[in-house]
Enzyme design. Structure first.
Site, PDB file in Angstrom:
ATOM      1  N   SER A 140       7.229  46.245 -25.535  1.00  0.00           N
ATOM      2  CA  SER A 140       6.616  45.594 -26.666  1.00  0.00           C
ATOM      3  C   SER A 140       7.605  44.770 -27.467  1.00  0.00           C
ATOM      4  CB  SER A 140       5.913  46.643 -27.510  1.00  0.00           C
ATOM      5  OG  SER A 140       4.855  46.068 -28.195  1.00  0.00           O
ATOM      6  N   ASP A 160      -3.421  45.804 -20.896  1.00  0.00           N
ATOM      7  CA  ASP A 160      -2.941  45.573 -22.262  1.00  0.00           C
ATOM      8  C   ASP A 160      -3.465  44.235 -22.773  1.00  0.00           C
ATOM      9  OD1 ASP A 160      -1.493  45.751 -24.653  1.00  0.00           O
ATOM     10  OD2 ASP A 160       0.327  44.920 -23.752  1.00  0.00           O
ATOM     11  N   HIS A 185      -0.764  49.029 -22.531  1.00  0.00           N
ATOM     12  CA  HIS A 185       0.500  48.647 -23.157  1.00  0.00           C
ATOM     13  C   HIS A 185       1.625  49.602 -22.789  1.00  0.00           C
ATOM     14  CE1 HIS A 185       2.759  46.469 -26.192  1.00  0.00           C
ATOM     15  NE2 HIS A 185       3.083  47.590 -26.795  1.00  0.00           N
TER      16      HIS A 185
END
Length: 554
Positions: free
Chosen positions: A278, A470, A529
């Protein structure tokens, strides 16, 4: 002040929509990036250094174009967001402990000199380490039951700036004398890497009864792993001050690793890799560049791995609309009118991001972040769909859609756990939204840190992997920026064959991989994610193969 609908990516943060309360979603060269930018609040001063009373005064002398951008931002952001006194809440109380097994003083390490191959003397470890100390506690595995392996926890202290970063090290379950070492980083910015430990890839998870559950697919099966709470005031880390940009955080990480490997030379000789997800798509290129900038170092950096990262906003933001509107392999979340609205917003968004890339100015980068996130993340977020996993709704908005994050926080707030780890703060938070907001208003979100990757590729391999479910850092955008990156191997990378990813002996693939030179991209099926959480066996498989050099340039 907590921004009302910031997005935190367990790895990425922004302000997707300021009008309503929704789920929280968590330069051309390194020298230019190091120059950095002053935080927005610090720029609200007049020529005499007197604080500007409000944003209207800050507009004096600006061009009409810049003022027009900020007029739009004022509609999205409350005036209080620009009040410097609101930027940093009082830190959690901390009590210094003195029962450490080892204390490594950076000043002592900085005094060490060695003779080079050509006879010249040089420092054993480069860098400004004098203000840093490393405190180490040998963790008793039997007290917590997280794993049976050798463990260390402690703090990196920057005494001059009152910064104290917490880390937790787990030795490899297999062959620690020879297995590589991996540093794992979650993002946010402002989210603890202990969430990665217990939610994704560590030796154990935490169930709803706060019991420790063994993870047979832990990433320390064949590697020693360091989990680091950074920047300061994240997780168990603390400070009386704050860090609000990626460059500043990079100096701390270099110091931590230098002192850790000085204390434990048996690990320093092993291959070292940095992995994260991320917002670590920002962190890792900067941290790797910081390490590689030091010729004399005791950090044997061999590769970096970024999972579902935010690295090149200009390219990646173009792919929110396709992902939300049925072009990413999953059914559309938005209707046709909402998809058209995103199409209409994209040119403006791209213009703002390009402005940020070209100028590096806070005044350009903050509007780009707020406008683009409101226009391209906001519509999806308002549906209630999980921004981390397009396959379902956000089930627990108070815990970034995952109830297990609440269980982890409850577990890590138990006094016996904190005592066993030598924790000095009064409590644990999985994500610190002050840091989330401060990075946003620093302009850090849209910085073009992908421009650091070509120089990294000259020295070490880079893996970009992405779970295909994601939304927030989706696989379409990650694939696109790897193909758009300007580097000498671009042509060969883009025409490289795409191969199936399979477990040994399996008939069905769990993803796709493309590799050329030092650059590799992976698409991992049926993962959101947090790929190691959704596909634990498959993620351990590609990790072990990556660490073994399967896709490295021969």
């Amino acid at each position: 002040m907590r921004v009302a609908a910031s997005t935190v990516l367990l790895g990425v943060a922004s302000a997707a929509s300021f009008q309503q309360q929704t789920q929280h979603v968590l330069s051309s060269g390194y020298e230019r990036a190091q120059a950095g930018m002053k935080p927005l609040a610090e720029q609200f001063v007049d020529a005499a250094g007197k604080p500007i009373a409000n944003i209207e005064e800050a507009f004096h002398g600006m061009t009409a174009e810049v003022k027009a951008l900020w007029d739009e931002i004022k509609l999205l952001v409350p005036e209080s967001a620009f009040n410097h006194s609101n930027w940093f809440t009082k830190p959690k109380p901390a009590r210094r402990r003195h029962d450490w097994d080892h204390v490594v003083k950076g000043a002592d390490v900085q005094k060490l000199w060695v003779q080079g191959e050509s006879g010249e003397d040089h420092r054993q470890v480069d860098g400004k380490l004098a203000d840093f100390n490393l405190r180490v506690k040998a963790v008793d595995p039997s007290k917590l039951g997280v794993d049976k392996v050798k463990q260390y926890s402690g703090y990196l202290d920057d005494e001059a700036n009152d910064k104290h970063l917490f880390y937790w090290f787990f030795e490899s379950r297999n062959d620690p004398k020879n297995d590589p070492v991996v540093l794992w980083l979650n993002g946010g910015p402002g989210c603890s890497s202990l969430t990665g430990l217990f939610l994704e890839l560590g030796p154990s998870s935490i169930d709803k009864k706060l019991k420790v559950v063994n993870n047979e697919f832990s990433w320390n099966n064949n590697a020693s792993v360091i989990f680091l709470d950074q920047p300061v005031n994240v997780g168990y880390s603390y400070s009386g001050n704050s860090v609000s940009n990626t460059i500043a955080a990079g100096k701390d990480v270099y110091a931590l690793l230098s002192l850790f490997f000085h204390q434990f030379p048996e690990y320093a000789k092993q291959d070292f890799h940095i992995a994260g997800e991320s917002y670590a798509g920002h962190y890792i290129p900067v941290f790797a560049s910081e390490i590689l900038s030091h010729k004399n170092r005791n950090i044997n950096l061999k590769s970096i791995l970024i999972g579902n990262g935010l690295t090149d906003g200009l390219t990646q933001y173009e792919h929110y609309r396709p992902m939300a509107c049925g072009k990413g392999g999953y059914p559309a979340v938005l209707d046709e009118s909402e998809c058209r609205s995103m199409d209409n917003a994209l040119p403006r968004c791209q213009s703002l991001i390009q402005n940020c890339y070209d100028s590096g100015s806070v005044w350009s980068c903050v509007p780009a972040s707020i406008y683009c996130n409101n226009a391209l993340i906001g519509p999806y977020q308002r549906t209630g769909q999980n921004v981390y996993d397009i396959r379902g709704k956000c089930e627990d908005s108070s815990n970034l859609c995952y109830s297990a994050l609440g269980w982890i926080s409850d577990y890590l707030n138990q006094q016996d756990v904190m005592d066993a780890l030598g924790v000095e703060v009064s409590g644990y938070e999985s994500c610190n939204f002050d840091i989330n907001r401060n990075f946003l208003f620093q302009g850090d979100w849209m910085q073009p840190f992908h421009r650091l990757v070509p120089n990294i590729l000259k020295e070490i391999p880079v893996l970009i992997y992405a779970g295909d479910a994601d939304y927030i850092c989706n696989w379409l955008g990650n694939q696109a920026w790897t193909e758009a990156l300007e580097w000498p191997g671009k042509k060969n990378f883009n025409k490289a064959s795409i191969k199936d990813l399979k477990l040994a002996g399996a008939e069905k693939e769990y993803g796709k991989v493309k590799a050329s030179g030092n650059f590799t991209f992976m698409q991992v099926y049926q993962a959101g994610h947090m790929v190691p959480m959704d596909q634990p066996e498959n993620s351990l498989d590609f990790l072990n193969r990556w660490l073994g050099g399967e896709w490295f340039a021969k």
